[in-house]
Design an enzyme around this catalytic site. Sequence first.
Site, PDB file in Angstrom:
ATOM      1  N   HIS A   1     -12.114  75.616   2.132  1.00 16.89           N
ATOM      2  CA  HIS A   1     -11.830  74.221   2.872  1.00 16.89           C
ATOM      3  C   HIS A   1     -11.071  72.796   2.328  1.00 16.89           C
ATOM      4  O   HIS A   1     -10.362  72.541   2.270  1.00 16.89           O
ATOM      5  CB  HIS A   1     -12.950  73.861   3.534  1.00 16.89           C
ATOM      6  N   GLU A   2     -12.345  73.312   0.403  1.00 15.76           N
ATOM      7  CA  GLU A   2     -11.271  71.052   0.037  1.00 15.76           C
ATOM      8  C   GLU A   2     -10.130  72.347  -0.701  1.00 15.76           C
ATOM      9  O   GLU A   2      -9.007  71.182  -0.688  1.00 15.76           O
ATOM     10  CB  GLU A   2     -12.403  72.023  -1.278  1.00 15.76           C
TER      11      GLU A   2
ATOM     12  N   HIS B   1      -7.226  70.928   1.845  1.00 16.72           N
ATOM     13  CA  HIS B   1      -7.130  70.036   2.428  1.00 16.72           C
ATOM     14  C   HIS B   1      -6.163  69.686   1.409  1.00 16.72           C
ATOM     15  O   HIS B   1      -4.774  68.945   1.658  1.00 16.72           O
ATOM     16  CB  HIS B   1      -7.646  69.265   1.563  1.00 16.72           C
TER      17      HIS B   1
ATOM     18  N   GLU C   1      -9.025  66.170   9.043  1.00 14.54           N
ATOM     19  CA  GLU C   1     -10.996  67.489   9.032  1.00 14.54           C
ATOM     20  C   GLU C   1     -10.931  68.246  10.123  1.00 14.54           C
ATOM     21  O   GLU C   1     -11.540  69.264   9.408  1.00 14.54           O
ATOM     22  CB  GLU C   1     -12.157  66.796   8.948  1.00 14.54           C
TER      23      GLU C   1
ATOM     24  N   GLY D   1     -21.212  68.184   0.928  1.00 14.81           N
ATOM     25  CA  GLY D   1     -21.008  69.463   0.259  1.00 14.81           C
ATOM     26  C   GLY D   1     -19.824  69.432  -0.707  1.00 14.81           C
ATOM     27  O   GLY D   1     -19.942  69.901  -1.876  1.00 14.81           O
ATOM     28  N   ALA D   2     -18.939  69.110  -0.826  1.00 14.04           N
ATOM     29  CA  ALA D   2     -17.710  68.834  -1.203  1.00 14.04           C
ATOM     30  C   ALA D   2     -16.888  67.606  -1.244  1.00 14.04           C
ATOM     31  O   ALA D   2     -16.406  66.861  -0.219  1.00 14.04           O
ATOM     32  CB  ALA D   2     -16.737  70.295  -1.683  1.00 14.04           C
TER      33      ALA D   2
ATOM     34  N   GLU E   1     -12.163  66.508  -1.681  1.00 12.66           N
ATOM     35  CA  GLU E   1     -10.556  67.429  -2.214  1.00 12.66           C
ATOM     36  C   GLU E   1      -9.968  66.558  -2.780  1.00 12.66           C
ATOM     37  O   GLU E   1      -8.782  67.093  -2.599  1.00 12.66           O
ATOM     38  CB  GLU E   1     -10.215  67.956  -0.695  1.00 12.66           C
ATOM     39  N   ASN E   2     -10.029  65.837  -3.787  1.00 13.09           N
ATOM     40  CA  ASN E   2      -9.508  65.012  -4.417  1.00 13.09           C
ATOM     41  C   ASN E   2      -7.806  66.074  -4.947  1.00 13.09           C
ATOM     42  O   ASN E   2      -8.518  66.589  -6.056  1.00 13.09           O
ATOM     43  CB  ASN E   2     -11.063  64.399  -5.780  1.00 13.09           C
TER      44      ASN E   2
HETATM   45  N1  B3K Z   1     -13.579  64.724   3.174  1.00 10.36           N
HETATM   46  C1  B3K Z   1     -14.388  65.365   1.955  1.00 10.36           C
HETATM   47  C2  B3K Z   1     -15.944  65.088   2.972  1.00 10.36           C
HETATM   48  C3  B3K Z   1     -15.586  63.017   2.527  1.00 10.36           C
HETATM   49  C4  B3K Z   1     -17.196  62.527   2.669  1.00 10.36           C
HETATM   50  C5  B3K Z   1     -17.538  61.164   2.910  1.00 10.36           C
HETATM   51  N2  B3K Z   1     -18.094  60.738   2.948  1.00 10.36           N
HETATM   52  C6  B3K Z   1     -14.997  66.667   2.185  1.00 10.36           C
HETATM   53  C7  B3K Z   1     -14.523  67.536   3.024  1.00 10.36           C
HETATM   54  O1  B3K Z   1     -14.021  67.437   4.482  1.00 10.36           O
HETATM   55  O2  B3K Z   1     -13.853  68.421   2.711  1.00 10.36           O
HETATM   56 ZN    ZN Z   2     -13.033  68.416   4.437  1.00  7.85          ZN
END
Ligand code: B3K
Ligand code: ZN
Length: 877
Positions: free
Chosen positions: A304-305, A308, A327, A268-269, A271-272
């Site tokens: 959500h992102e 994070h 998560e 989906g996305a 969170e860099n």
């Molecule tokens: N942290 C990422 C998920 C990464 C998945 C890697 N295979 C998205 C999320 O949970 O926000």
């Molecule tokens: Zn996440």
Amino acid sequence: MKESQPSAIFLKDYKVPPFLIDKTELTFDLEEATTIVTSRLHMRRNPAFGKSTAPLVLDGGEDVKLIGVAMDNYSLPPEEYRVSEDKLIITATADKFVLTCETLIEPQNNTRLEGLYRSSSMFCTQCEAEGFRHITYYLDRPDVMSVFTTTIIADESRYPVMLSNGNEVERGKTEEGKTVVVWHDPFPKPAYLFALVAGDLAVKNDVFTTQSQRDVKLQIFTETHNIDKVDYAMEALKRSMRWDEEAYGREYDLDIFMIVAVDDFNMGAMENKGLNIFNSSCLLASPETTTDDNYLRVEAIVAHEYFHNWSGNRVTCRDWFQLSLKEGFTVFRDQTFSADMHSETVKRVEDVAFLKTAQFAEDAGPMAHPVRPASFIEISNFYTLTVYEKGAEIVRMIHTLLGAEKFRAGSDLYFERHDGQAVTCDDFVAAMQDASGVDLSQFKRWYSQAGTPTVLVTDSFDESTGTYRLTMKQDTPATPGQPTKLAVHIPVRVGLLDPQGAELTSSVQGVDAQEHVLHLTSNEQDFEFTGLTARPVPSLLRGFSAPVKLRYDYSTTDLLLLMSSDTDGFNRWSASQQLAVGELNTLIKQSIDGETLSIDSQLALGFKTLLNDASLDPAMVALVLALPSQAYLSELANPIYPAAIKQARDFLKAQLANVLIEDFKRVYHEHNVTGEYQAVAEDIARRSLKNTALSYWVETGNELAQQAVLDQFQSANNMTDQFAALSIAVNTQHAKAADLLSAFYEQWKNEPLVVNKWLMLSASQESDAALTTVKSLMAHPAFDLKNPNKVRSVLGGFGQSMSGFHNADGSGYRFLADQIIVLNKKNPQIASRLCTPLTRWKKLQPELSVKMKAELERILAEDLSKDVYEVVSKSLA
Ligand code: B3K
Ligand code: ZN
């Protein structure tokens, strides 16, 4: 099959890293065919590791070609280092040094979509969990946190936008005229949060003023033709930023926050830090192309992102076994946010329905694992519903046990204590416990035990003393590697109703209240309610206060009472589901036994009351009217008879439709939303009830209803109504269904996200010709095996269908297995996800089970990626 198979790594083997990287300086020279990455890593031995002369072992992928390596500017000759398939090993190192590595990668050939790759004409990255090692050699583990400076060199005419984490600090030109942009992120972070984007992108700008009056620049980037679809995401972002300040006291920390939409993305996305990257399906929204459900999904994922940034980035995971630390907590935070933005009960029902369907199935299958797994072969396989959704339920239970105020104190302490650190689920629980004084030692078993506990409830009433007693027994089933389980701490929220449906006050251990949280901590326990005059009807597990399978022998009268009178909205829905499941199971049995289906449905009574009560939230009425899904009925069944499930559900729906035809027709007309489309709770609710009513009304075969579907398809001013009409036409085998599908494609063929919906609906059609349809979809110009969204739409959609996928001759299974074998090489993560429907083979009716198993064995005989190998081998174990 490979000679040596991939092996597992274990939580118990965790050791702190032997080296640390204080600063990471990266330079990317982006070209069309190759990218040269130069890294300067400021390293030192980790004092916490103890005195050591251990060699330096860096992670790297097969796709990284080492050009040269130097230590403190001394270029290492080949005899001083060793390169294996996935490591760079340097035998002799000083205690403190700068390591320079030059590597070459080919982003345009990266079909795994991990590391640096191309999507359309842009460069983008995905580094979680272990993607950074496909960019350059590194200590690619989350407990190595470093301050990153990233230099991007590219041809500005092709890549006018060049982004990385943090703030842009410099811009210039090389002698050859390429543009150089330097980004610096002051917050130490693990490599999995690194990001880079370069492309010809359009931008939407905005500003958010934080609670401490700092202005943060907000930017959303997309390809030019999509920039008109980001307004909703931008507003959702600002709502999220404000909410996190208010609900958790968390303020954004950098001066800029960027989001980029890309079309090719494995999930989906992401969170860099300061630079979120989104699958365009989770960011773009417009009334004409996006359904209400998708609007809500965009809002939830943006939130959500963003959340994070604190729960994940400022405080991150020590190792990947702790994935749920970030998560589970962040899903709980986004669920609460969405509940606050819309309706709490509707949100809870939707989340629980999903959990009980998909996570419960996972927890009962061969891939069942604890929320904090003890081992894994490939971490990508553990981005699961258990880690995310059950992980969020664990945090929710802590919230229930502590109460809102102490929970907030626990979260404040957690962030304060661990800011800038990489920590564990135990650290999270310790902060919650220390701030609240609530003992969570037994509760922690939720993190280490897999499987869904069953809570069996019986009751008795003593008229002479006015005492009502509930006896609860808990049991967690055996799961792979965990034959026996201990009792967990289960919070059970309970209320009592009198036979007229009025809420009763009762006393439990001296506390008088209408609702009690019971603490079930033993295998068997009694709870006494005093001060009652007659036997009550219990409303158990209100709000789904624990992720368990609750069993209590309700009568139909009790369920109808709860459905109409419970003050807990969630349990009203839950009662309707239990009633429906009971009737459906009767019909499923008749179907399996070859009998003519027949039922005197009591559900119709409950439905009639709801359809005529104008005081109710239409969204809740729609949820109650939605019969349990085929997937949920499959989760409950053992063995699963797919055809019987489908037949029973179709039969009950048609019967309810015929009995209540006038009500459905009226409700359909009454809930039409006129005027401009808005993705607001009230309108979404009306549309959802209207379309649910239409789906029933059409079941009757009524001509007016058939016409209403066509009219709605033609005249809808929004995708919710148009797509609902199309889905209803397809699912009810409307005479014009095929025409509508073609018309829909013609209308939307230039909107890839809408085409994905069309692919999904077409691929999941219930028909004996489903396999032929799916094959033709894969040959369609709109399909692309390299694009995860399209693969998910077609093959994921097909895997959900009952008649096509579960065709008696096994052809559906064979087809899916063929595609998994092809994708295993191209994109292991996607291939592995597609295996899920095949992992249920043990629960299928015997004739189908053997056919499915044979396909898993056929896959296992191939040369497999770690991802697919793990799922398939565990499924067959
Ligand atoms: N942290 C990422 C998920 C990464 C998945 C890697 N295979 C998205 C999320 O949970 O926000
Ligand atoms: Zn996440």
